[in-house]
Design a protein around this motif. Structure first.
Motif, PDB file in Angstrom:
ATOM      1  N   SER A  30       9.961   9.765 -13.279  1.00  0.00           N
ATOM      2  CA  SER A  30       9.081   8.596 -13.148  1.00  0.00           C
ATOM      3  C   SER A  30       7.689   8.897 -13.690  1.00  0.00           C
ATOM      4  O   SER A  30       7.015   8.008 -14.218  1.00  0.00           O
ATOM      5  CB  SER A  30       8.986   8.169 -11.687  1.00  0.00           C
ATOM      6  N   TRP A  51       5.761   6.723 -16.466  1.00  0.00           N
ATOM      7  CA  TRP A  51       4.400   6.224 -16.281  1.00  0.00           C
ATOM      8  C   TRP A  51       3.506   6.633 -17.442  1.00  0.00           C
ATOM      9  O   TRP A  51       2.725   5.825 -17.946  1.00  0.00           O
ATOM     10  CB  TRP A  51       3.829   6.784 -14.976  1.00  0.00           C
ATOM     11  N   SER A  70      -4.595  -3.112  -6.164  1.00  0.00           N
ATOM     12  CA  SER A  70      -4.105  -1.863  -6.753  1.00  0.00           C
ATOM     13  C   SER A  70      -5.181  -0.786  -6.726  1.00  0.00           C
ATOM     14  O   SER A  70      -4.888   0.405  -6.583  1.00  0.00           O
ATOM     15  CB  SER A  70      -3.627  -2.103  -8.183  1.00  0.00           C
ATOM     16  N   ASP A  99       5.672   6.858  -6.804  1.00  0.00           N
ATOM     17  CA  ASP A  99       6.028   5.710  -7.634  1.00  0.00           C
ATOM     18  C   ASP A  99       5.064   4.550  -7.415  1.00  0.00           C
ATOM     19  O   ASP A  99       4.657   3.869  -8.361  1.00  0.00           O
ATOM     20  CB  ASP A  99       7.454   5.259  -7.342  1.00  0.00           C
ATOM     21  N   THR A 100       4.691   4.311  -6.157  1.00  0.00           N
ATOM     22  CA  THR A 100       3.742   3.237  -5.845  1.00  0.00           C
ATOM     23  C   THR A 100       2.403   3.485  -6.518  1.00  0.00           C
ATOM     24  O   THR A 100       1.783   2.560  -7.079  1.00  0.00           O
ATOM     25  CB  THR A 100       3.547   3.124  -4.327  1.00  0.00           C
ATOM     26  N   GLN A 115       1.865   5.201  -9.220  1.00  0.00           N
ATOM     27  CA  GLN A 115       2.008   5.046 -10.665  1.00  0.00           C
ATOM     28  C   GLN A 115       1.986   3.578 -11.068  1.00  0.00           C
ATOM     29  O   GLN A 115       1.309   3.188 -12.026  1.00  0.00           O
ATOM     30  CB  GLN A 115       3.298   5.716 -11.122  1.00  0.00           C
ATOM     31  N   TRP A 116       2.712   2.743 -10.335  1.00  0.00           N
ATOM     32  CA  TRP A 116       2.714   1.315 -10.659  1.00  0.00           C
ATOM     33  C   TRP A 116       1.348   0.682 -10.376  1.00  0.00           C
ATOM     34  O   TRP A 116       0.894  -0.201 -11.114  1.00  0.00           O
ATOM     35  CB  TRP A 116       3.800   0.595  -9.880  1.00  0.00           C
ATOM     36  N   LEU A 156      -0.847   1.340 -13.357  1.00  0.00           N
ATOM     37  CA  LEU A 156      -0.554   0.481 -14.510  1.00  0.00           C
ATOM     38  C   LEU A 156      -1.072  -0.931 -14.292  1.00  0.00           C
ATOM     39  O   LEU A 156      -1.658  -1.549 -15.194  1.00  0.00           O
ATOM     40  CB  LEU A 156       0.954   0.466 -14.767  1.00  0.00           C
ATOM     41  N   ILE A 157      -0.848  -1.473 -13.098  1.00  0.00           N
ATOM     42  CA  ILE A 157      -1.333  -2.821 -12.791  1.00  0.00           C
ATOM     43  C   ILE A 157      -2.852  -2.865 -12.833  1.00  0.00           C
ATOM     44  O   ILE A 157      -3.457  -3.797 -13.386  1.00  0.00           O
ATOM     45  CB  ILE A 157      -0.813  -3.268 -11.413  1.00  0.00           C
TER      46      ILE A 157
END
Length: 351
Positions: A77, A81, A250, A264-265, A267-268, A271-272
């Protein structure tokens, strides 16, 4: 012959040869030791084993040593990312922000400033009270600081590091990180307060569609109907209320990683946060242009709180019809301002 019979000299030569041999053999011995250690620590390491590690099809012996971690030694992941950030978010930011700057410059050269259709009347209408203006300028200042520090964090190493060197660039990055982390939550809270305060002016209306169809009146001589807030202002409001709040949320996830977020949270969220912030920065440049040099009289409303009748009729004619009987001569406002200034000066004098 003579050298060979010299006992001390022969001993010195042997010592030098032994030292050189040890130095040359050290890397090989270290490599052999490393390989023996790896073979002992992880027996039977092979390409198949590493494929299993990468896919997660191994037992706990192949996990990393982070506390309560459920991630593999090879974090797929993280690579995903990195690819998304470098191949999509970063280029998108350059295209969006750079494209908006180029579009504004081109528009100003070709179209120029949108002047008032008639001379000023000298009669003023109150548009923004002091509280809203103070809140707006505080949020705007924080937005600019966060935008500049964020751009430096994302792109600064490609510009300032090569120009000024590691020392200056390192100080800039450190300052940007501190400003971004500490001012971000304050911006988020004040943005919510500002959005709640002006929400009543920004509900979509049917005439907003006509406003967009006519390009907001910036092109040509027409002035489409608009209430207190026109279609463009409402679009900016709802962008802040959706994408802006997503960036804020975010940002909180990234700012406070000690509340149980998974990798993972995070990383997202990154990006957001990056994509949304870059998009808002690009749109904000257009908002700043229209509110300053792009349209005559627009900046006055957010600096003094008052706008001229002519400006109100040009840009917000429906609102003007509702409040035109509240217009105040500019001379009266100047006199009231001078009186307030005298009172403040008298009150500040000692004894």
């Amino acid at each position: 012959m003579c050298l060979c019979r010299n006992g001390p000299l022969r001993g010195l030569l042997l010592a030098v040869l032994l030292a050189l041999t040890a130095l040359l053999a050290a890397p090989a011995m270290a490599q052999a030791e490393t390989e023996r250690e790896a073979a002992t620590a992880v027996g039977g390491v092979s390409p198949d084993i590493w494929r299993q590690v990468r896919s997660g099809e191994v037992d706990a012996n192949f996990r990393d040593t982070r506390f309560d971690s459920t991630y593999n030694l090879v974090n797929s992941s993280g690579e995903r990312w990195r690819q998304l950030r470098n191949r999509w978010v970063s280029p998108f930011g350059l295209i969006a922000v750079g494209g908006m700057i180029a579009a504004i410059a081109l528009f100003y050269v070709i179209i120029g400033r949108k002047d008032l259709s008639e001379p000023r009347t000298g009669r003023k209408l109150l548009r923004w009270p002091l509280f809203v203006r103070s809140l707006h300028w505080t949020v705007a200042t924080l937005f600019i600081v966060l935008a500049l520090s964020g751009l430096n964090l994302l792109y600064g190493k490609f510009v300032f590091r090569s120009l000024f060197g590691d020392a200056v660039w390192g100080a800039m990055i450190s300052a940007s990180k501190l400003a971004h982390n500490y001012l971000g939550p304050l911006f988020g809270v004040l943005l919510i307060v500002l959005l709640a305060r002006v929400l009543k002016h920004n509900w979509p209306k049917r005439h907003d569609l006509e406003w967009f169809r006519q390009g907001g009146g910036l092109v040509g001589k027409g002035h489409p109907d608009a209430g207190f807030a026109n279609g463009g202002e409402k679009l900016w409001f709802w962008l802040l209320a959706t994408a802006g709040l997503a960036v804020v949320a975010s940002g909180f996830v990234l700012d406070f990683p000690n509340y149980g977020q998974s990798r993972d949270t995070m990383q997202w969220a990154n990006l957001i946060h990056g994509g949304g912030a870059l998009g808002l920065t690009a749109v904000a440049l257009g908002h700043i242009y229209i509110g300053t040099i792009g349209s005559e009289g627009s900046l006055e409303g957010m600096t003094t709180g008052y706008v001229d009748e002519t400006w109100a009729k040009d840009h917000h004619n429906l609102w003007y019809e509702e409040v035109k009987d509240q217009a105040v001569p500019e001379e009266r406002l100047d006199a009231a301002s001078a009186t307030d200034g005298d009172r403040n000066e008298t009150a500040s004098r000692p004894g």
